[in-house]
Design a protein around this motif. Structure first.
Motif, PDB file in Angstrom:
ATOM      1  N   MET A 279       0.830  -1.206   0.000  1.00  0.00           N
ATOM      2  CA  MET A 279       0.000   0.000   0.000  1.00  0.00           C
ATOM      3  C   MET A 279       0.867   1.259   0.000  1.00  0.00           C
ATOM      4  SD  MET A 279      -3.185  -0.714  -0.206  1.00  0.00           S
ATOM      5  CE  MET A 279      -4.260   0.537   0.444  1.00  0.00           C
ATOM      6  N   ASP A 280       1.985   1.205   0.737  1.00  0.00           N
ATOM      7  CA  ASP A 280       2.822   2.400   0.878  1.00  0.00           C
ATOM      8  C   ASP A 280       3.442   2.816  -0.456  1.00  0.00           C
ATOM      9  OD1 ASP A 280       3.594   4.423   2.519  1.00  0.00           O
ATOM     10  OD2 ASP A 280       5.430   3.441   3.219  1.00  0.00           O
ATOM     11  N   VAL A 281       3.816   1.843  -1.280  1.00  0.00           N
ATOM     12  CA  VAL A 281       4.380   2.175  -2.599  1.00  0.00           C
ATOM     13  C   VAL A 281       3.257   2.376  -3.618  1.00  0.00           C
ATOM     14  CG1 VAL A 281       5.822   1.356  -4.499  1.00  0.00           C
ATOM     15  CG2 VAL A 281       6.525   0.944  -2.118  1.00  0.00           C
ATOM     16  N   ASN A 282       2.371   1.376  -3.722  1.00  0.00           N
ATOM     17  CA  ASN A 282       1.421   1.348  -4.845  1.00  0.00           C
ATOM     18  C   ASN A 282       0.284   2.357  -4.684  1.00  0.00           C
ATOM     19  OD1 ASN A 282       3.079  -0.746  -5.569  1.00  0.00           O
ATOM     20  ND2 ASN A 282       1.627  -2.353  -5.014  1.00  0.00           N
ATOM     21  N   TYR A 283      -0.188   2.566  -3.455  1.00  0.00           N
ATOM     22  CA  TYR A 283      -1.296   3.503  -3.238  1.00  0.00           C
ATOM     23  C   TYR A 283      -0.816   4.837  -2.654  1.00  0.00           C
ATOM     24  CZ  TYR A 283      -5.353   5.765  -1.232  1.00  0.00           C
ATOM     25  OH  TYR A 283      -6.289   6.704  -0.898  1.00  0.00           O
ATOM     26  N   PHE A 284      -0.180   4.800  -1.469  1.00  0.00           N
ATOM     27  CA  PHE A 284       0.243   6.071  -0.860  1.00  0.00           C
ATOM     28  C   PHE A 284       1.359   6.730  -1.680  1.00  0.00           C
ATOM     29  CE2 PHE A 284      -1.726   4.061   2.913  1.00  0.00           C
ATOM     30  CZ  PHE A 284      -2.670   5.050   3.173  1.00  0.00           C
ATOM     31  N   ALA A 335      -6.767  -0.074  -5.144  1.00  0.00           N
ATOM     32  CA  ALA A 335      -6.792   1.234  -4.480  1.00  0.00           C
ATOM     33  C   ALA A 335      -6.125   2.286  -5.363  1.00  0.00           C
ATOM     34  CB  ALA A 335      -6.075   1.144  -3.126  1.00  0.00           C
ATOM     35  N   ALA A 336      -5.019   1.911  -5.990  1.00  0.00           N
ATOM     36  CA  ALA A 336      -4.316   2.851  -6.870  1.00  0.00           C
ATOM     37  C   ALA A 336      -5.180   3.211  -8.075  1.00  0.00           C
ATOM     38  CB  ALA A 336      -2.989   2.238  -7.335  1.00  0.00           C
ATOM     39  N   LEU A 337      -5.913   2.234  -8.607  1.00  0.00           N
ATOM     40  CA  LEU A 337      -6.810   2.501  -9.741  1.00  0.00           C
ATOM     41  C   LEU A 337      -7.873   3.525  -9.343  1.00  0.00           C
ATOM     42  CD1 LEU A 337      -8.227   2.091 -12.456  1.00  0.00           C
ATOM     43  CD2 LEU A 337      -9.213  -0.021 -11.549  1.00  0.00           C
ATOM     44  N   SER A 338      -8.466   3.310  -8.185  1.00  0.00           N
ATOM     45  CA  SER A 338      -9.514   4.226  -7.722  1.00  0.00           C
ATOM     46  C   SER A 338      -8.942   5.645  -7.573  1.00  0.00           C
ATOM     47  CB  SER A 338     -10.081   3.722  -6.396  1.00  0.00           C
ATOM     48  OG  SER A 338     -11.144   4.525  -5.985  1.00  0.00           O
ATOM     49  N   LEU A 339      -7.741   5.729  -6.981  1.00  0.00           N
ATOM     50  CA  LEU A 339      -7.125   7.050  -6.784  1.00  0.00           C
ATOM     51  C   LEU A 339      -6.780   7.710  -8.125  1.00  0.00           C
ATOM     52  CD1 LEU A 339      -6.137   8.931  -4.500  1.00  0.00           C
ATOM     53  CD2 LEU A 339      -3.856   7.969  -4.879  1.00  0.00           C
ATOM     54  N   ASN A 356      -3.818   4.977 -17.708  1.00  0.00           N
ATOM     55  CA  ASN A 356      -3.585   3.821 -16.851  1.00  0.00           C
ATOM     56  C   ASN A 356      -3.222   2.610 -17.695  1.00  0.00           C
ATOM     57  OD1 ASN A 356      -4.081   5.078 -14.398  1.00  0.00           O
ATOM     58  ND2 ASN A 356      -6.279   4.706 -14.529  1.00  0.00           N
ATOM     59  N   LEU A 357      -2.148   1.934 -17.283  1.00  0.00           N
ATOM     60  CA  LEU A 357      -1.736   0.693 -17.944  1.00  0.00           C
ATOM     61  C   LEU A 357      -2.130  -0.484 -17.058  1.00  0.00           C
ATOM     62  CD1 LEU A 357      -0.027   2.216 -20.060  1.00  0.00           C
ATOM     63  CD2 LEU A 357       1.815   0.642 -19.571  1.00  0.00           C
ATOM     64  N   PHE A 358      -2.745  -1.492 -17.647  1.00  0.00           N
ATOM     65  CA  PHE A 358      -3.174  -2.683 -16.913  1.00  0.00           C
ATOM     66  C   PHE A 358      -2.477  -3.909 -17.500  1.00  0.00           C
ATOM     67  CE2 PHE A 358      -6.822  -0.735 -14.699  1.00  0.00           C
ATOM     68  CZ  PHE A 358      -7.046   0.395 -15.485  1.00  0.00           C
ATOM     69  N   PRO A 359      -1.153  -4.033 -17.309  1.00  0.00           N
ATOM     70  CA  PRO A 359      -0.487  -5.196 -17.901  1.00  0.00           C
ATOM     71  C   PRO A 359      -0.883  -6.490 -17.199  1.00  0.00           C
ATOM     72  CG  PRO A 359       1.042  -3.954 -16.532  1.00  0.00           C
ATOM     73  CD  PRO A 359      -0.231  -3.167 -16.571  1.00  0.00           C
ATOM     74  N   GLY A 360      -0.875  -7.584 -17.958  1.00  0.00           N
ATOM     75  CA  GLY A 360      -1.000  -8.909 -17.361  1.00  0.00           C
ATOM     76  C   GLY A 360       0.303  -9.240 -16.654  1.00  0.00           C
ATOM     77  N   PRO A 361       0.475 -10.493 -16.209  1.00  0.00           N
ATOM     78  CA  PRO A 361       1.690 -10.874 -15.485  1.00  0.00           C
ATOM     79  C   PRO A 361       2.950 -10.499 -16.264  1.00  0.00           C
ATOM     80  CG  PRO A 361       0.118 -12.675 -15.510  1.00  0.00           C
ATOM     81  CD  PRO A 361      -0.458 -11.607 -16.378  1.00  0.00           C
ATOM     82  N   ILE A 362       3.895  -9.867 -15.554  1.00  0.00           N
ATOM     83  CA  ILE A 362       5.144  -9.434 -16.179  1.00  0.00           C
ATOM     84  C   ILE A 362       6.222 -10.449 -15.851  1.00  0.00           C
ATOM     85  CG2 ILE A 362       6.887  -7.589 -16.227  1.00  0.00           C
ATOM     86  CD1 ILE A 362       4.646  -5.634 -15.515  1.00  0.00           C
ATOM     87  N   ASP A 363       7.132 -10.652 -16.784  1.00  0.00           N
ATOM     88  CA  ASP A 363       8.179 -11.636 -16.608  1.00  0.00           C
ATOM     89  C   ASP A 363       9.227 -11.110 -15.636  1.00  0.00           C
ATOM     90  OD1 ASP A 363       9.479 -13.954 -16.911  1.00  0.00           O
ATOM     91  OD2 ASP A 363      10.035 -13.671 -19.011  1.00  0.00           O
TER      92      ASP A 363
END
Ligand SMILES: [Zn+2]
Length: 424
Positions: A279-284, A335-339, A356-363
């Motif tokens: 949460m601290d990196v991805n949202y906050f 949460a990041a998407l909503s923000l 917004n980029l919504f990639p599938g699983p990244i290698d």
């Protein structure tokens, strides 16, 4: 005679420096008011698609969008993807316009296209299209106010909007621009820096958290001439504020690549420390960046060609629906998407586009247990650059993300159960 016909389109030049003494203008945007039903066209354009209404009862295709079918008055209308092929039957050059936005940017080449599917549409005409009558293809794009416009391009081949002197205003092409990549240490961040350099960005600031940790790929970015590393830790409010104070008044595009990803769901991990870090990196982290940088971007949105133009968030397809094996990570991305939707609403009036980029699983090391196909960091970076050069808001790179999106649009509840392992 079309203005500029026969001349090669000039490439985008590096914007002139802003004169710091001049007052910053307020941005003029295209008129944005649209009926709710017309938002269907915009929703599709935001994903890079051209869709029209098709009647479920009588099969009629219609344009412009309406509340009911013009043939049978049915309310059961579906938005369906169109291939956009048709004929440019007539065209004109607008040299006068009521709206300030269009008046400031005259002349506009517009035409009427008769789609093979049977309806006529009015569209802007790309300057690479021959004189009417001729075959064309209709694409939907978002203008600077974030609403859909139709554009006629040559029927075959690729015709980037940035190759047209007028239509390039609808893109966020990084050529000649100053860009901040918030985390250059991850494989994805490094790939984004290289893709920006290949796309001729003028200056690339690279956020570097934990400078004492040496990473081979990051050190190799020193041979990218326009790249410059700066300390940035998105989990530290002071670090974000200091960087915004230093470059906030200059940056044109922000690409937020900062990401913290650990596997596991809820019950196979004790405590909440990992979830808090996510949460601290991805949202906050996004919130801190938005609070410190968004006011500066908004204030500079009208600085002529040297304006602020875009904000890109690398989210994840797991933001749409929770993927239980990555349960807490999915929640942080949701949460990041909503923000980012709130950020988009705040930046849109200034003409700054949030993508917004919504990639599938990244290698990478955190998706090791996910079955292929997986995206290379370079493929995700390429999708980010392509989104900036085009005119979209939401991008779903790769087959997995495309498949999830299709199933999500069909039925979010069914996708939730499939991801929970209910499907065979
Ligand atoms: Zn009908």
């Amino acid at each position: 005679m079309i203005e500029g016909e026969g001349m090669a389109t000039e490439r985008i030049k590096q914007p002139k420096r802003k004169n710091p003494i001049l007052r910053t203008r307020l941005p003029t945007l295209p008129p944005a008011a649209r009926s709710r039903v017309a938002l269907g066209l915009t929703a599709a354009a935001a994903r890079g698609r051209f869709e029209l209404q098709v009647c479920r009862d009588c099969g009629a295709l219609q344009y412009p969008p309406r509340e009911v079918c013009r043939t049978c008055l049915s309310h059961r209308l579906l938005w369906r993807v169109q291939d956009g092929r048709g004929e440019l039957i007539t065209e004109t050059v607008l040299r006068a316009a009521q709206e300030l936005f269009f008046r400031e940017r005259l002349p506009w080449r517009v035409g009427i296209v008769r789609l093979d599917a049977g309806v006529n549409v009015v569209a802007f005409v790309h300057e690479s299209v021959a004189v009417a009558p001729c075959r064309v293809r209709i694409e939907a794009a978002l203008d600077r106010a974030g609403k859909a416009v139709l554009i006629a391009v040559p029927e075959n081949g690729r015709s980037p909007l940035s190759d047209d002197r007028q239509l390039r205003e609808m893109t966020c092409d990084p050529r000649g621009r100053k860009v901040l990549v918030t985390d250059g240490k991850s494989a994805l961040g490094q790939a984004v820096v290289r893709a920006l350099a290949a796309a001729s960005a003028d200056l690339i600031w690279i956020g570097e958290a934990e400078p004492w940790k040496k990473i081979a790929g990051f050190a190799a970015l020193h041979n990218v001439p326009q790249a410059k590393a700066l300390p940035l830790d998105v989990t530290d409010g002071r670090s974000v504020r200091e960087l915004a104070g230093e470059i906030g008044g200059k940056v044109d595009i922000i690409i937020n690549t900062a990401d913290y990803h650990r596997t596991f769901g809820i019950s196979n991990r004790r405590g909440i420390e990992t979830a808090q870090l996510e949460m601290d990196v991805n949202y906050f982290g996004l919130l801190r960046l938005a609070q410190e940088f968004a006011p500066a971007l908004k204030a500079r949105a009208a600085d002529g060609p040297a304006n602020a133009i875009a904000w890109v968030n690398v989210l994840s397809i797991y933001a749409l629906e929770n993927f239980p094996p990555h349960g807490t990570y999915s929640a942080s991305k949701a949460a990041a998407l909503s923000l980012s939707q709130a950020l988009r609403a705040e930046l849109r009036p200034a003409g700054v586009r949030v993508i917004n980029l919504f990639p599938g699983p990244i290698d990478d090391e955190w998706d090791q247990l996910v079955l292929p196909p997986k995206l290379s960091p370079a493929a995700v970076a390429a999708a980010a650059i392509e989104a900036l050069q085009g005119s979209v808001e939401d991008v779903y790179p790769g087959d997995v993300a495309q498949d999830w999106l299709a199933r999500y649009l069909e039925s979010p509840k069914t996708l939730e159960r499939e991801l929970a392992g209910d499907a065979p």
